[in-house]
Design an enzyme around this catalytic site. Structure first.
Site, short mmCIF file in Angstrom:
data_model
loop_
_atom_site.label_atom_id
_atom_site.label_comp_id
_atom_site.label_asym_id
_atom_site.label_seq_id
_atom_site.Cartn_x
_atom_site.Cartn_y
_atom_site.Cartn_z
N LEU A 61 13.93 -14.45 -59.59
CA LEU A 61 12.57 -14.74 -59.12
C LEU A 61 11.92 -15.89 -59.90
CD1 LEU A 61 10.04 -13.47 -57.45
CD2 LEU A 61 9.42 -12.50 -59.67
N ASP A 75 -7.57 -9.95 -57.84
CA ASP A 75 -9.01 -9.79 -58.07
C ASP A 75 -9.39 -8.31 -58.22
OD1 ASP A 75 -11.57 -10.70 -58.42
OD2 ASP A 75 -12.03 -10.85 -56.30
N HIS A 79 -8.72 -6.13 -67.38
CA HIS A 79 -7.70 -7.18 -67.46
C HIS A 79 -6.41 -6.62 -68.08
CE1 HIS A 79 -10.56 -10.02 -66.08
NE2 HIS A 79 -11.29 -10.06 -67.18
C1 FPP Z 1 -9.93 -11.33 -61.55
O1 FPP Z 1 -10.67 -10.16 -61.77
C2 FPP Z 1 -8.85 -11.44 -62.52
C3 FPP Z 1 -8.76 -12.41 -63.48
C4 FPP Z 1 -9.77 -13.47 -63.63
C5 FPP Z 1 -7.66 -12.42 -64.45
C6 FPP Z 1 -6.33 -12.00 -63.96
C7 FPP Z 1 -5.38 -12.03 -65.07
C8 FPP Z 1 -4.46 -11.08 -65.36
C9 FPP Z 1 -4.23 -9.89 -64.52
C10 FPP Z 1 -3.61 -11.24 -66.58
C11 FPP Z 1 -2.53 -12.25 -66.33
C12 FPP Z 1 -1.53 -12.21 -67.42
C13 FPP Z 1 -0.44 -13.02 -67.47
C14 FPP Z 1 0.51 -12.85 -68.58
C15 FPP Z 1 -0.18 -14.05 -66.47
P1 FPP Z 1 -12.22 -10.26 -62.00
O2 FPP Z 1 -12.47 -10.20 -63.47
O3 FPP Z 1 -12.78 -11.45 -61.31
O4 FPP Z 1 -12.69 -8.93 -61.32
P2 FPP Z 1 -14.08 -8.66 -60.57
O5 FPP Z 1 -14.05 -9.52 -59.32
O6 FPP Z 1 -14.00 -7.20 -60.25
O7 FPP Z 1 -15.15 -9.00 -61.53
#
Ligand code: FPP
Length: 243
Positions: free
Chosen positions: A129, A18, A35
């Protein structure tokens, strides 16, 4: 008095990644750049988990609720994952990582499913893994899916009602055959599970850090592992020092 039984390293670590949006906002950047940076953090963490001999990593990449985000953000995330797989799959394969989609496949379109199947097939025999990517994942939805599957099996006479056990439920979870996570890490400081691994988290240790996901690095991961290693797990029992 028995000696306190400390944990050692976890076998299975699950992560709620997050804080991507906040990471970007704090830099006056658009959310999508958070992201993109988050993928870089994920790469580091996957490699570090392998290096530390952890057997399985489950990462919360996209929840069933995430579809309600603005369309541009959803499209960006889907595209980002697809591009990441294309760019990283060979190296992950070489490193022995086994990729598994943990989520609701039934409601995904053919195009998305093809990408996941490709990644799963290429890496299926790998012995390193296990990387479970929780995509189109929701904990309640997962339990609902298990209940519906078992109810159908009972109705069709394939399984007796009395034969349903915790194990038959566990066998149908999206994270199968990975055992329950020993440690769940949440970045970005919020103190909640957000519908992640509701069944599997029954006895998991929880570790929350204020570090935002894009900033989470090997040192932060090691701190979480060491914190876990110093805890005593009870599984509802009375242990060592109280006896
Ligand atoms: C939460 O941050 C994060 C997500 C909803 C997306 C996480 C995804 C990735 C890191 C990419 C994954 C890639 C692969 C290939 C599996 P948020 O947007 O909710 O952050 P905030 O709480 O600060 O708004």
């Amino acid at each position: 008095m028995k000696k306190k039984a400390l944990n050692g390293l976890p076998t299975h670590v699950a992560i709620i990644m997050d804080g991507n949006g906040r990471w970007a906002s704090r830099r006056a950047l658009p959310r999508f750049l958070g992201h993109r940076q988050g993928v870089k953090a994920l790469k580091k963490v996957v490699r570090y988990a392998s290096k530390r001999g952890i057997s399985a990593l489950t990462v919360y990449a996209f929840s069933t609720e995430n579809w309600t985000r603005p369309k541009e953000e959803v499209d960006f995330l889907l595209d980002l994952m697809q591009k990441t797989f294309v760019a990283e799959i060979e190296e992950l394969h070489r490193e022995g990582v086994r990729i598994q989609l943990a989520g609701d496949r039934a409601s995904l379109n053919e195009e998305i499913l093809k990408i996941w199947h490709g990644a799963e097939e290429i890496t299926a025999q790998n012995q390193g893994l296990t990387l479970n990517v929780a995509f189109n994942y929701g904990g309640r939805q997962e339990i609902l899916h298990v209940v519906q599957t078992l109810a159908k099996q009972v109705a069709q006479g394939e399984i007796a009602l009395d034969a349903i056990s915790e194990q038959t439920i566990a066998n149908l979870l999206y994270t199968q055959p990975t055992p329950d996570p020993d440690l769940i890490i949440r970045t970005g400081g919020e103190m909640r599970l957000s519908n992640f691994l509701l069944w599997q988290a029954a006895y998991s240790e929880f570790y929350v850090t204020d570090v935002l996901w894009p900033d989470f690095d090997e040192d932060d991961f090691e701190r979480a592992l060491q914190d876990y290693a110093g805890r005593e797990r009870r599984f509802g029992q009375v242990l060592a020092k109280e006896q």
